[in-house]
Design a protein around this motif. Structure first.
Motif, PDB file in Angstrom:
ATOM      1  N   LEU A  47       0.828  -1.202   0.000  1.00  0.00           N
ATOM      2  CA  LEU A  47       0.000   0.000   0.000  1.00  0.00           C
ATOM      3  C   LEU A  47       0.861   1.252   0.000  1.00  0.00           C
ATOM      4  N   PHE A  48       1.958   1.217   0.755  1.00  0.00           N
ATOM      5  CA  PHE A  48       2.908   2.334   0.759  1.00  0.00           C
ATOM      6  C   PHE A  48       3.357   2.653  -0.656  1.00  0.00           C
ATOM      7  N   LEU A  49       3.799   1.623  -1.384  1.00  0.00           N
ATOM      8  CA  LEU A  49       4.327   1.810  -2.737  1.00  0.00           C
ATOM      9  C   LEU A  49       3.254   2.338  -3.680  1.00  0.00           C
ATOM     10  N   MET A  50       2.024   1.842  -3.541  1.00  0.00           N
ATOM     11  CA  MET A  50       0.937   2.289  -4.400  1.00  0.00           C
ATOM     12  C   MET A  50       0.612   3.762  -4.161  1.00  0.00           C
ATOM     13  N   ILE A  51       0.547   4.162  -2.898  1.00  0.00           N
ATOM     14  CA  ILE A  51       0.235   5.557  -2.586  1.00  0.00           C
ATOM     15  C   ILE A  51       1.358   6.474  -3.050  1.00  0.00           C
ATOM     16  N   PHE A  64       6.464  12.340   0.144  1.00  0.00           N
ATOM     17  CA  PHE A  64       6.333  12.517   1.590  1.00  0.00           C
ATOM     18  C   PHE A  64       6.452  13.987   1.974  1.00  0.00           C
ATOM     19  N   TYR A  65       5.892  14.293   3.131  1.00  0.00           N
ATOM     20  CA  TYR A  65       5.968  15.646   3.674  1.00  0.00           C
ATOM     21  C   TYR A  65       6.270  15.543   5.165  1.00  0.00           C
ATOM     22  N   GLY A  66       7.237  16.305   5.621  1.00  0.00           N
ATOM     23  CA  GLY A  66       7.579  16.305   7.031  1.00  0.00           C
ATOM     24  C   GLY A  66       7.347  17.680   7.636  1.00  0.00           C
ATOM     25  N   HIS A  67       6.533  17.730   8.691  1.00  0.00           N
ATOM     26  CA  HIS A  67       6.207  19.000   9.339  1.00  0.00           C
ATOM     27  C   HIS A  67       6.707  18.980  10.775  1.00  0.00           C
ATOM     28  N   PHE A  82       2.134  11.240   3.906  1.00  0.00           N
ATOM     29  CA  PHE A  82       2.102  11.307   2.463  1.00  0.00           C
ATOM     30  C   PHE A  82       1.621  12.699   2.097  1.00  0.00           C
ATOM     31  N   ARG A  83       2.247  13.301   1.114  1.00  0.00           N
ATOM     32  CA  ARG A  83       1.889  14.672   0.750  1.00  0.00           C
ATOM     33  C   ARG A  83       0.487  14.697   0.153  1.00  0.00           C
ATOM     34  N   THR A  84      -0.375  15.518   0.721  1.00  0.00           N
ATOM     35  CA  THR A  84      -1.760  15.642   0.252  1.00  0.00           C
ATOM     36  C   THR A  84      -2.063  17.027  -0.297  1.00  0.00           C
ATOM     37  N   MET A  85      -1.082  17.928  -0.219  1.00  0.00           N
ATOM     38  CA  MET A  85      -1.308  19.304  -0.657  1.00  0.00           C
ATOM     39  C   MET A  85      -0.469  19.644  -1.881  1.00  0.00           C
ATOM     40  N   ALA A  86      -0.953  20.607  -2.641  1.00  0.00           N
ATOM     41  CA  ALA A  86      -0.225  21.086  -3.811  1.00  0.00           C
ATOM     42  C   ALA A  86       1.105  21.694  -3.381  1.00  0.00           C
ATOM     43  N   VAL A  87       2.064  21.663  -4.278  1.00  0.00           N
ATOM     44  CA  VAL A  87       3.399  22.177  -3.969  1.00  0.00           C
ATOM     45  C   VAL A  87       3.338  23.653  -3.593  1.00  0.00           C
ATOM     46  N   PRO A 135       2.902   7.006   7.027  1.00  0.00           N
ATOM     47  CA  PRO A 135       4.349   7.167   7.226  1.00  0.00           C
ATOM     48  C   PRO A 135       4.760   7.437   8.673  1.00  0.00           C
ATOM     49  N   GLN A 136       3.802   7.795   9.519  1.00  0.00           N
ATOM     50  CA  GLN A 136       4.138   8.026  10.922  1.00  0.00           C
ATOM     51  C   GLN A 136       4.515   6.735  11.640  1.00  0.00           C
ATOM     52  N   LEU A 137       4.295   5.600  10.987  1.00  0.00           N
ATOM     53  CA  LEU A 137       4.821   4.344  11.513  1.00  0.00           C
ATOM     54  C   LEU A 137       6.339   4.420  11.612  1.00  0.00           C
ATOM     55  N   LEU A 138       6.962   5.141  10.693  1.00  0.00           N
ATOM     56  CA  LEU A 138       8.417   5.345  10.744  1.00  0.00           C
ATOM     57  C   LEU A 138       8.798   6.218  11.934  1.00  0.00           C
TER      58      LEU A 138
END
Length: 226
Positions: A47-51, A64-67, A82-87, A135-138
């Motif tokens: 699922l990670f790879l697909m997303i 990915f996005y890190g805040h 996972f990045r959900t917002m436009a750049v 990704p917060q599993l990481l």
């Protein structure tokens, strides 16, 4: 209260002594976290790879996005999604808030928008199903987060906690928690703070397991997620 934000290498000096101890749950909670997160990473790897592929193919930019968020003892860490917002999300948000007073007030009160112009089409689906937070599993494996706990906040949000911030700082932020199974964005921020305080004051491993089990139907029904 004073800002609780500190660099990763700077100890706290102006918070209650309780926030200076080990995270609640100690070794038992940490062992559970590492085991559960490690198994989940293996199970959800396809699922990670697909997303990742969907995000990359539908909108230019990183998968990915890190805040920066506040963790145990006020230490700052990069909370992964996972990045959900436009750049160009910041530009879109400023324009939207400038042109929509009601949205500006909603943002001022909750730091969230039900109709967020920054969110991509794929991002809306990921958010609705809470898949953007996988990704917060990481973060959990790295010791920055826990499977169950208060949702990670930014420095400005922690100031709203006022004296209750000491409870937030006693534990690692969680991938899920009382807030997630109790309505999420449909409840007030004051209620969210009360949930976080209650969780820390009454923690037990059995309650963690109970929250995890209740998270599954909450995610499936997408209660309060946007």
């Amino acid at each position: 209260m004073k800002s609780a934000t500190r660099s990763a290498d700077t100890p706290l000096s102006d918070l209650d002594h309780a926030a200076m101890t080990l995270p609640i749950g100690g070794l038992a909670k940490r062992t559970f976290d590492v085991t559960a997160a490690g198994m989940a990473l293996i199970v959800f790897s396809p699922l990670f790879l697909m997303i990742m592929a969907l995000v990359k193919l539908t909108d230019k930019g990183p998968a990915f996005y890190g805040h920066s968020r506040i963790g145990h003892r006020g230490r700052v860490f990069k909370c992964l999604k996972f990045r959900t917002m436009a750049v160009n999300g910041d530009e879109l948000l400023r324009k939207h808030l400038r042109e929509n007073p009601e949205a500006a007030e909603e943002w001022r009160q909750t730091r969230k928008l039900k109709d967020d112009p920054r969110v991509t089409a794929v991002g809306r689906v990921l958010r609705k199903l809470s898949l953007d937070e996988l990704p917060q599993l990481l973060n959990i494996v790295r010791g920055e987060m826990s499977v169950v706990g208060p949702r990670p906040v930014v420095d400005d949000e922690l100031k709203v906690y006022d004296s209750s911030a000491v409870y937030y700082l006693q534990t690692r932020p969680g991938l899920t928690g009382l807030w997630q199974i109790s309505g999420r964005n449909d409840v007030s921020y004051e209620t969210r703070i009360a949930f976080d305080t209650q969780y820390v004051q009454n923690w037990s491993l059995i309650k963690d397991v109970s929250i995890i089990l209740k998270t599954i139907p909450a995610v499936c029904m997408a209660r309060g997620s946007y």
